[in-house]
Design an enzyme around this catalytic site. Sequence first.
Site, PDB file in Angstrom:
ATOM      1  N   ASP A  15       1.002  -1.240  -0.130  1.00  0.00           N
ATOM      2  CA  ASP A  15      -0.096   0.117   0.122  1.00  0.00           C
ATOM      3  C   ASP A  15       0.972   1.289   0.036  1.00  0.00           C
ATOM      4  O   ASP A  15       1.982   1.165   0.236  1.00  0.00           O
ATOM      5  CB  ASP A  15      -1.126  -0.024   1.345  1.00  0.00           C
ATOM      6  CG  ASP A  15      -1.852   1.313   1.273  1.00  0.00           C
ATOM      7  OD1 ASP A  15      -2.619   1.556   0.379  1.00  0.00           O
ATOM      8  OD2 ASP A  15      -1.789   1.805   2.572  1.00  0.00           O
ATOM      9  N   ASP A  17      -0.239   5.109   0.859  1.00  0.00           N
ATOM     10  CA  ASP A  17      -0.619   6.096   1.907  1.00  0.00           C
ATOM     11  C   ASP A  17      -0.651   5.695   3.260  1.00  0.00           C
ATOM     12  O   ASP A  17      -1.315   4.596   3.504  1.00  0.00           O
ATOM     13  CB  ASP A  17      -2.077   6.714   1.763  1.00  0.00           C
ATOM     14  CG  ASP A  17      -1.944   7.345   0.306  1.00  0.00           C
ATOM     15  OD1 ASP A  17      -1.255   8.535   0.220  1.00  0.00           O
ATOM     16  OD2 ASP A  17      -2.911   7.179  -0.256  1.00  0.00           O
TER      17      ASP A  17
END
Length: 271
Positions: A15, A17
């Site tokens: 991922d 953020d």
Amino acid sequence: MAQPNLSKIRACLFDMDGLLIDSEDLYTICTNTVLHEHGRPDLPWSIKAQLQGRPGPQAQEIFHAWAQLPITREEFYSRQTELQKEHFPKAQPLPGVLELLQRLKENGIHMALATSSHAGNFKLKSAHLPHLFSHFPDQHRILGDDKRIAPGRGKPCPDIWLLALETLNSSLIQRGETPILPSECLVFEDSVPGVESGRRAGMQVIWCPHPELLLEYKGREEEVLAGLTGEHKEGEVSAGKPGEIGDGWARLVESLERFPLIEYGIGRRKE
């Protein structure tokens, strides 16, 4: 420690953020600024936890149902976009990230990025960090507005991770190499929906949450790691299965600094 019956890791899927870069805090700054301008309180983590990792449309519905702002959604997005253009280029790698990516590269581990951020925001957050994002070639970057992901099939559905793996396997097959199985993938996530999506993809998962998110789920950590918090509510039949409490397929770490790769069969122990 990873359980001995788990597959050796051949690929790491990330991922972005709040996991690779500190953009979750920047999102909070932008959102709270707009809230304050209209006399509303800070966004609480009980709500923010539901927004993290989700595609934009789903996150927006949750946010606006809570916020009840006295402006139109178009006005909100316009102001938020102004603030994001100001703050997102300030994003920086989180502790341990650059070292971890370099170690994975040195050990021949395949890597891909799977983020709910759309292309415009991705560019704002990444253009000034080539030393980080060069680890993810364009063909191995799956963004939130990727046309190959059907509407409504973002995290916590498993589709984005399976697509990221598909891009890696396409390259391996072209070179005549053995494709990677989902069980040979290690997903790195900070969000609860993201952990569930990784588990539903049949992959091993590392949960590295924001300290405030960890507090929000205090006492429920094992549920999160198993993907059993109920984040996925639609399309259960085609969503893949979550895990089980204590099955060893997921692990909580509070930082990516000095990440124990050796416990996942990556690298060698020092004599």
